[in-house]
Design an enzyme around this catalytic site. Structure first.
Site, PDB file in Angstrom:
ATOM      1  N   ASP A 198      66.044 -65.740  -2.497  1.00 21.11           N
ATOM      2  CA  ASP A 198      66.215 -64.343  -2.099  1.00 21.11           C
ATOM      3  C   ASP A 198      65.477 -64.154  -0.772  1.00 21.11           C
ATOM      4  O   ASP A 198      64.256 -64.125  -0.731  1.00 21.11           O
ATOM      5  CB  ASP A 198      65.648 -63.418  -3.171  1.00 21.11           C
ATOM      6  CG  ASP A 198      65.926 -61.950  -2.881  1.00 21.11           C
ATOM      7  OD1 ASP A 198      66.219 -61.609  -1.715  1.00 21.11           O
ATOM      8  OD2 ASP A 198      65.825 -61.154  -3.829  1.00 21.11           O
ATOM      9  N   HIS A 199      66.233 -64.058   0.315  1.00 14.99           N
ATOM     10  CA  HIS A 199      65.635 -63.956   1.643  1.00 14.99           C
ATOM     11  C   HIS A 199      64.971 -62.604   1.900  1.00 14.99           C
ATOM     12  O   HIS A 199      64.318 -62.429   2.926  1.00 14.99           O
ATOM     13  CB  HIS A 199      66.674 -64.276   2.723  1.00 14.99           C
ATOM     14  CG  HIS A 199      67.000 -65.737   2.774  1.00 14.99           C
ATOM     15  ND1 HIS A 199      66.346 -66.613   3.590  1.00 14.99           N
ATOM     16  CD2 HIS A 199      67.893 -66.473   2.069  1.00 14.99           C
ATOM     17  CE1 HIS A 199      66.825 -67.828   3.416  1.00 14.99           C
ATOM     18  NE2 HIS A 199      67.762 -67.767   2.493  1.00 14.99           N
ATOM     19  N   ARG A 200      65.110 -61.687   0.981  1.00 14.91           N
ATOM     20  CA  ARG A 200      64.352 -60.439   1.094  1.00 14.91           C
ATOM     21  C   ARG A 200      62.888 -60.666   0.735  1.00 14.91           C
ATOM     22  O   ARG A 200      62.019 -59.889   1.109  1.00 14.91           O
ATOM     23  CB  ARG A 200      64.940 -59.359   0.176  1.00 14.91           C
ATOM     24  CG  ARG A 200      66.365 -58.949   0.562  1.00 14.91           C
ATOM     25  CD  ARG A 200      66.956 -58.047  -0.479  1.00 14.91           C
ATOM     26  NE  ARG A 200      67.070 -58.791  -1.758  1.00 14.91           N
ATOM     27  CZ  ARG A 200      67.549 -58.268  -2.871  1.00 14.91           C
ATOM     28  NH1 ARG A 200      67.942 -57.000  -2.902  1.00 14.91           N
ATOM     29  NH2 ARG A 200      67.638 -58.987  -3.967  1.00 14.91           N
ATOM     30  N   VAL A 201      62.630 -61.766   0.006  1.00 15.27           N
ATOM     31  CA  VAL A 201      61.287 -62.050  -0.487  1.00 15.27           C
ATOM     32  C   VAL A 201      60.659 -63.241   0.223  1.00 15.27           C
ATOM     33  O   VAL A 201      59.467 -63.236   0.516  1.00 15.27           O
ATOM     34  CB  VAL A 201      61.318 -62.311  -2.018  1.00 15.27           C
ATOM     35  CG1 VAL A 201      59.931 -62.601  -2.556  1.00 15.27           C
ATOM     36  CG2 VAL A 201      61.953 -61.136  -2.743  1.00 15.27           C
TER      37      VAL A 201
END
Length: 88
Positions: free
Chosen positions: A60-63
């Site tokens: 998850d590239h948001r994290v």
């Protein structure tokens, strides 16, 4: 099990070499291991049969940044190639 961060999935148990693992809700990543197969492999300039597998991952590239995720995946591959690295 609940509240995990990263899942490890074994695609190899189904004879698969690779796949696209889908993140479980609430987790940051999933690492997929392919089937262990004997293939021609170059070692010290010589082609010889070796048992090899694939390692794939989704994050998850948001994290987590892609660079960090890639290095994490490479570290997993390094430990699979040379388990003694865990002792350092």
């Amino acid at each position: 099990m609940a509240n995990g961060t990263v899942t490890i999935t074994n695609l190899g148990s189904y004879g698969m070499d690779t796949g696209t693992p889908i993140l479980n809700p609430g987790e940051v990543g999933i690492v997929a291991l392919g089937a262990l197969k004997q293939k021609p492999w170059v070692v010290d300039g010589v082609v010889r049969p070796e048992f090899v597998t694939t390692v794939g991952a989704s994050f998850d590239h948001r994290v987590v940044d892609g660079d960090v995720a890639s290095r994490f995946t490479a570290d997993i591959a390094s430990v699979l190639e040379e388990p003694a690295l865990l002792l350092d």
